[in-house]
Design a protein around this motif. Sequence first.
Motif, PDB file in Angstrom:
ATOM      1  N   THR B 206       4.236   8.131   8.446  1.00  0.00           N
ATOM      2  CA  THR B 206       4.067   7.931   7.007  1.00  0.00           C
ATOM      3  C   THR B 206       5.213   7.099   6.460  1.00  0.00           C
ATOM      4  O   THR B 206       5.014   6.218   5.617  1.00  0.00           O
ATOM      5  CB  THR B 206       4.027   9.292   6.283  1.00  0.00           C
ATOM      6  N   ILE B 207       6.412   7.381   6.946  1.00  0.00           N
ATOM      7  CA  ILE B 207       7.572   6.627   6.471  1.00  0.00           C
ATOM      8  C   ILE B 207       7.362   5.141   6.698  1.00  0.00           C
ATOM      9  O   ILE B 207       7.521   4.312   5.797  1.00  0.00           O
ATOM     10  CB  ILE B 207       8.858   7.087   7.200  1.00  0.00           C
ATOM     11  N   LEU B 208       6.985   4.814   7.934  1.00  0.00           N
ATOM     12  CA  LEU B 208       6.868   3.396   8.268  1.00  0.00           C
ATOM     13  C   LEU B 208       5.719   2.741   7.517  1.00  0.00           C
ATOM     14  O   LEU B 208       5.860   1.623   7.022  1.00  0.00           O
ATOM     15  CB  LEU B 208       6.685   3.257   9.777  1.00  0.00           C
ATOM     16  N   ARG B 209       4.651   3.443   7.442  1.00  0.00           N
ATOM     17  CA  ARG B 209       3.500   2.891   6.745  1.00  0.00           C
ATOM     18  C   ARG B 209       3.833   2.655   5.279  1.00  0.00           C
ATOM     19  O   ARG B 209       3.532   1.611   4.711  1.00  0.00           O
ATOM     20  CB  ARG B 209       2.357   3.914   6.863  1.00  0.00           C
ATOM     21  N   THR B 210       4.431   3.655   4.652  1.00  0.00           N
ATOM     22  CA  THR B 210       4.770   3.526   3.226  1.00  0.00           C
ATOM     23  C   THR B 210       5.708   2.354   3.005  1.00  0.00           C
ATOM     24  O   THR B 210       5.571   1.603   2.031  1.00  0.00           O
ATOM     25  CB  THR B 210       5.448   4.811   2.730  1.00  0.00           C
ATOM     26  N   THR B 211       6.681   2.225   3.888  1.00  0.00           N
ATOM     27  CA  THR B 211       7.617   1.106   3.756  1.00  0.00           C
ATOM     28  C   THR B 211       6.877  -0.206   3.689  1.00  0.00           C
ATOM     29  O   THR B 211       7.104  -1.028   2.787  1.00  0.00           O
ATOM     30  CB  THR B 211       8.568   1.057   4.965  1.00  0.00           C
ATOM     31  N   LEU B 212       5.990  -0.397   4.657  1.00  0.00           N
ATOM     32  CA  LEU B 212       5.286  -1.667   4.687  1.00  0.00           C
ATOM     33  C   LEU B 212       4.448  -1.869   3.434  1.00  0.00           C
ATOM     34  O   LEU B 212       4.437  -2.956   2.839  1.00  0.00           O
ATOM     35  CB  LEU B 212       4.385  -1.721   5.920  1.00  0.00           C
ATOM     36  N   VAL B 213       3.766  -0.816   3.028  1.00  0.00           N
ATOM     37  CA  VAL B 213       2.881  -0.942   1.860  1.00  0.00           C
ATOM     38  C   VAL B 213       3.686  -1.288   0.619  1.00  0.00           C
ATOM     39  O   VAL B 213       3.367  -2.220  -0.126  1.00  0.00           O
ATOM     40  CB  VAL B 213       2.101   0.373   1.660  1.00  0.00           C
ATOM     41  N   GLU B 214       4.764  -0.548   0.424  1.00  0.00           N
ATOM     42  CA  GLU B 214       5.552  -0.755  -0.799  1.00  0.00           C
ATOM     43  C   GLU B 214       6.239  -2.106  -0.800  1.00  0.00           C
ATOM     44  O   GLU B 214       6.288  -2.791  -1.823  1.00  0.00           O
ATOM     45  CB  GLU B 214       6.587   0.361  -0.952  1.00  0.00           C
ATOM     46  N   LEU B 215       6.748  -2.478   0.340  1.00  0.00           N
ATOM     47  CA  LEU B 215       7.392  -3.786   0.418  1.00  0.00           C
ATOM     48  C   LEU B 215       6.378  -4.872   0.127  1.00  0.00           C
ATOM     49  O   LEU B 215       6.657  -5.824  -0.616  1.00  0.00           O
ATOM     50  CB  LEU B 215       7.983  -4.008   1.806  1.00  0.00           C
ATOM     51  N   GLY B 216       5.224  -4.704   0.719  1.00  0.00           N
ATOM     52  CA  GLY B 216       4.182  -5.704   0.507  1.00  0.00           C
ATOM     53  C   GLY B 216       3.842  -5.836  -0.964  1.00  0.00           C
ATOM     54  O   GLY B 216       3.651  -6.933  -1.484  1.00  0.00           O
ATOM     55  N   ARG B 217       3.814  -4.680  -1.601  1.00  0.00           N
ATOM     56  CA  ARG B 217       3.442  -4.716  -3.015  1.00  0.00           C
ATOM     57  C   ARG B 217       4.561  -5.307  -3.862  1.00  0.00           C
ATOM     58  O   ARG B 217       4.332  -6.141  -4.716  1.00  0.00           O
ATOM     59  CB  ARG B 217       3.148  -3.291  -3.475  1.00  0.00           C
ATOM     60  N   THR B 218       5.741  -4.845  -3.635  1.00  0.00           N
ATOM     61  CA  THR B 218       6.877  -5.297  -4.448  1.00  0.00           C
ATOM     62  C   THR B 218       7.100  -6.792  -4.337  1.00  0.00           C
ATOM     63  O   THR B 218       7.336  -7.471  -5.312  1.00  0.00           O
ATOM     64  CB  THR B 218       8.150  -4.589  -3.983  1.00  0.00           C
ATOM     65  N   LEU B 219       7.072  -7.259  -3.095  1.00  0.00           N
ATOM     66  CA  LEU B 219       7.422  -8.655  -2.901  1.00  0.00           C
ATOM     67  C   LEU B 219       6.198  -9.550  -2.839  1.00  0.00           C
ATOM     68  O   LEU B 219       6.334 -10.740  -2.583  1.00  0.00           O
ATOM     69  CB  LEU B 219       8.232  -8.804  -1.605  1.00  0.00           C
ATOM     70  N   ALA B 220       5.053  -8.972  -3.028  1.00  0.00           N
ATOM     71  CA  ALA B 220       3.804  -9.742  -2.968  1.00  0.00           C
ATOM     72  C   ALA B 220       3.729 -10.524  -1.662  1.00  0.00           C
ATOM     73  O   ALA B 220       3.639 -11.742  -1.632  1.00  0.00           O
ATOM     74  CB  ALA B 220       3.700 -10.699  -4.156  1.00  0.00           C
ATOM     75  N   LEU B 221       3.807  -9.753  -0.549  1.00  0.00           N
ATOM     76  CA  LEU B 221       3.813 -10.407   0.752  1.00  0.00           C
ATOM     77  C   LEU B 221       2.399 -10.619   1.249  1.00  0.00           C
ATOM     78  O   LEU B 221       1.501  -9.855   0.922  1.00  0.00           O
ATOM     79  CB  LEU B 221       4.553  -9.532   1.766  1.00  0.00           C
ATOM     80  N   GLU B 222       2.285 -11.615   2.103  1.00  0.00           N
ATOM     81  CA  GLU B 222       0.990 -11.819   2.726  1.00  0.00           C
ATOM     82  C   GLU B 222       0.809 -10.847   3.879  1.00  0.00           C
ATOM     83  O   GLU B 222      -0.238 -10.262   4.070  1.00  0.00           O
ATOM     84  CB  GLU B 222       0.894 -13.246   3.243  1.00  0.00           C
ATOM     85  N   GLU B 223       1.868 -10.692   4.665  1.00  0.00           N
ATOM     86  CA  GLU B 223       1.749  -9.799   5.816  1.00  0.00           C
ATOM     87  C   GLU B 223       3.117  -9.198   6.081  1.00  0.00           C
ATOM     88  O   GLU B 223       4.158  -9.825   5.845  1.00  0.00           O
ATOM     89  CB  GLU B 223       1.261 -10.594   7.030  1.00  0.00           C
ATOM     90  N   CYS B 224       3.075  -7.966   6.554  1.00  0.00           N
ATOM     91  CA  CYS B 224       4.315  -7.263   6.836  1.00  0.00           C
ATOM     92  C   CYS B 224       4.080  -6.480   8.114  1.00  0.00           C
ATOM     93  O   CYS B 224       3.085  -5.773   8.224  1.00  0.00           O
ATOM     94  CB  CYS B 224       4.624  -6.325   5.678  1.00  0.00           C
ATOM     95  N   ALA B 225       4.966  -6.620   9.063  1.00  0.00           N
ATOM     96  CA  ALA B 225       4.696  -5.974  10.350  1.00  0.00           C
ATOM     97  C   ALA B 225       5.939  -5.309  10.898  1.00  0.00           C
ATOM     98  O   ALA B 225       7.060  -5.736  10.601  1.00  0.00           O
ATOM     99  CB  ALA B 225       4.187  -7.004  11.347  1.00  0.00           C
TER     100      ALA B 225
END
Lengths: 152, 717
Positions: B206-225
């Motif tokens: 959950t930690i890792l997933r949330t990180t990616l989701v939130e980062l993606g949202r905050t920075l408006a990323l196309e992809e985060c891996a």
Amino acid sequence: MDVLSHLRRQAIEYTASLHREGFVDDQFTQLQKLQDDSSPGFVFEVVTLFFEDCEKLINNMRRALQVQTVDYKQVDSHVHQLKGSSSSIGAARIKNTCVTFRDCCEAQSFEGCARCLDRVTEECRLLNNKLQILQSLEQQIVAAGGSVPVLQ
Amino acid sequence: MQLHVGPQLALQHPAHLILCPTTSSIELASVSINSTASTYPFTWHVQSCNCIEPQWPAEELLMKYQYISDFFIALAYFSIPLELIYFVKKSAVFPYRWVLVQFGAFIVLCGATHLINLWTFSMHSRTVAIVMTVAKVLTAVVSCATALMLVHIIPDLLSVKTRELFLKNKAAELDREMGLIRTQEETGRHVRMLTHEIRSTLDRHTILRTTLVELGRTLALEECALWMPTRTGLELQLSYTLRQQNPVGYTVPIQLPVINQVFSTNRAVKISPNCPVARLRPLAGKYMPGEVVAIRVPLLHLSNFQINDWPELSTRRYALMVLMLPSDSARQWHFHELELVEVVADQVAVALSHAAILEESMRARDLLMEQNVALDLARREAETAIRARNDFLAVMNHEMRTPMHAVIALSSLLQETELTPEQRLMVETILKSSNLLATLINDVLDLSRLEDGSLQLDVGTFNLHAVFREVLNLIKPIASVKKLLVVLNLAPDLPEFAVGDEKRLMQIILNVVGNAVKFSKEGSVSITAILAKSDALRDSRTPDFFPIPSENHFYLRVQVKDSGVGINPQDIPKLFIKFAQTQTAGARNSNGSGLGLAICKRVSRMVTKGLLLHLGCDVTTVGSTHECLRVISQDHRVVFMDLYMPDGFEAAVRLHEKFTKHHERPLIVALTANTDKVMKDNCMRVGVDGVVLKPVSVDKMRSVLSDLLEHRVLFEG
């Protein structure tokens, strides 16, 4: 002391002669070894038993050979038993005779069987006498306060 | 000049006469007077108009232009102050009102001047000239004053301008800073929110997933891996992505230069979109991939944490987080965005380590609980076992003691009666033996008390020499039967009296000497008792024994030597372990370990029985299969059978039927004079465990037994 050692020497010589003449073999020595303080009459008991069996078996064999149609298998079984017993106590000559006897049974030769039977009877008698002599020697030794010598 | 021409005057000469428009009087433009008449009888009362004539005629073109210009100038000059007044009135603050007045006056007068100038283009009267002059003078005065004033004013005005510029710049700067602070504040907010999300769970995924989701949202990323290191540590495996739900187990080797570069620093590093870790989406032709940034995420273990020390860079594993800006967007990574990424990566590392610690501690706790349960169970079982044993011993003791006491009591009674010396001796021996036996029975309990640590020694003064003599007396009968010589050596310095537990000492010595006598078939047994000196006390064979010499104690060393078969060196350590038996077949079975044998055939039966008795086994003989099956029990370990019995093989089969479990069944050994293949096959078919060729000697029987008991199978010959 002299009497004792003389007796002992006699016993040893006699036993040796029995060996030499093939009446007994090494198994008999083993038997003598089994005789110790806890079972002093062991050899005597076994030998007695053996000759009882011998007599019984020989009678059986005779009876089996006296019928019209001889059942050689039965004769063979008796001979086999005698062979087993004799080899157990180390009666070498009797054992050898039994071997020949079994061959005759297999060959279903009446003459052979009859001859072997006579021989076996004779051997039994002989061995019986010899062992009785040895037995009396040993009794004398024990009475004199010594222990029965065992041929090594 | 006004010229009045009287009636007398007769103009003799031509004169130019002008009518002055200003004064409507005739002006003499030019007079040429003959001055020869000396006598003028008249006085000239020429009343000429005082009009001034302009320089150049008014009709000339230049004059016309000047006239027009002057007119407009005057117009302009009059309108400027009006404008000024209007706008100043409008403005809220104007510090220079008096300047305005002055400047207004100056302008007005200039305008007036120009306006008055309009009249001077034609003939004009003196008044006009005077007004003109006054106006000019005034103008001159005011304009000079204004000029002087402007010297003061203009720098001020200029400085106002400078200040305005300065303020504008400042405002622009503040705007920029404001913008920056706003962005930072927003970043901070995002980080806090992200951290909160990440730290609100202790589950790694959950930690890792949330990180990616939130980062993606905050920075408006196309992809985060996120790439995690594999178990071997040689590869990075794509574990989580933002857009794709279930990433395929795509791996890259960990030794790529770009990865090493990212792992070597704790900053976010811009990497090429073409490197293997960034190629997460299939590149369509027209995409201009967005900028990619990668950062390491340390994976911490419990062992990495020191008390005051953030873990150093030793053997550590990192995960790789790759962030991609949207393609074709011409966006670039800003500094604050990189900072955000770095902070998040750190937070993730901490969160992961917390999750790991928690997992670890929970696992340890579960393990402990399991162990506790197991220990508890074991303890209870042990307690039950001890109780059972104690109960058994108590009961057995009681059962054994009763007859024992009967024997002792009756023997003592017998002692009191009339006896011959021989009988008395016998009764005394009986009594002594029974007492010893009673002591033995007591001591079985004692042994367990010894193990429990609750054994009490019965200390008293006794005669040490007498103990040895007693032992000797007890053992002599048996020894003489076996024709063994028993010798006792007591050291001269051995004290005669000692304080200790006499019964137990005698018991021990008797035990050892008894053993010596039992297992020696011939020769001698020697008992030596000496006072042990300290240096002789330590024995390499008993490393646990630490003798401490003192004044009140002495160590008694008793050596018992016999000429018996000896003890296998491997068995020596087992000697004083209770109930342990050594493995040499035959010689040690005199304790009666229950080797029962059933033999079926008279003479050889007798011989075999004799053999086995000689070797010390318990023997049971039977005459038929039926009797064998009747008599046989689990106590019987081996069955010897003569195979030429009428039902020899059948006996074996029946035995197999009776004892279905392999370990309960006694071993079956066939004695036969014939060991050809047929016989062997038959034997194996009925399940015989071994075949022995007749005739059997003592040695052969001994080795047969030892083989059997060791391997549970024997096929000879």
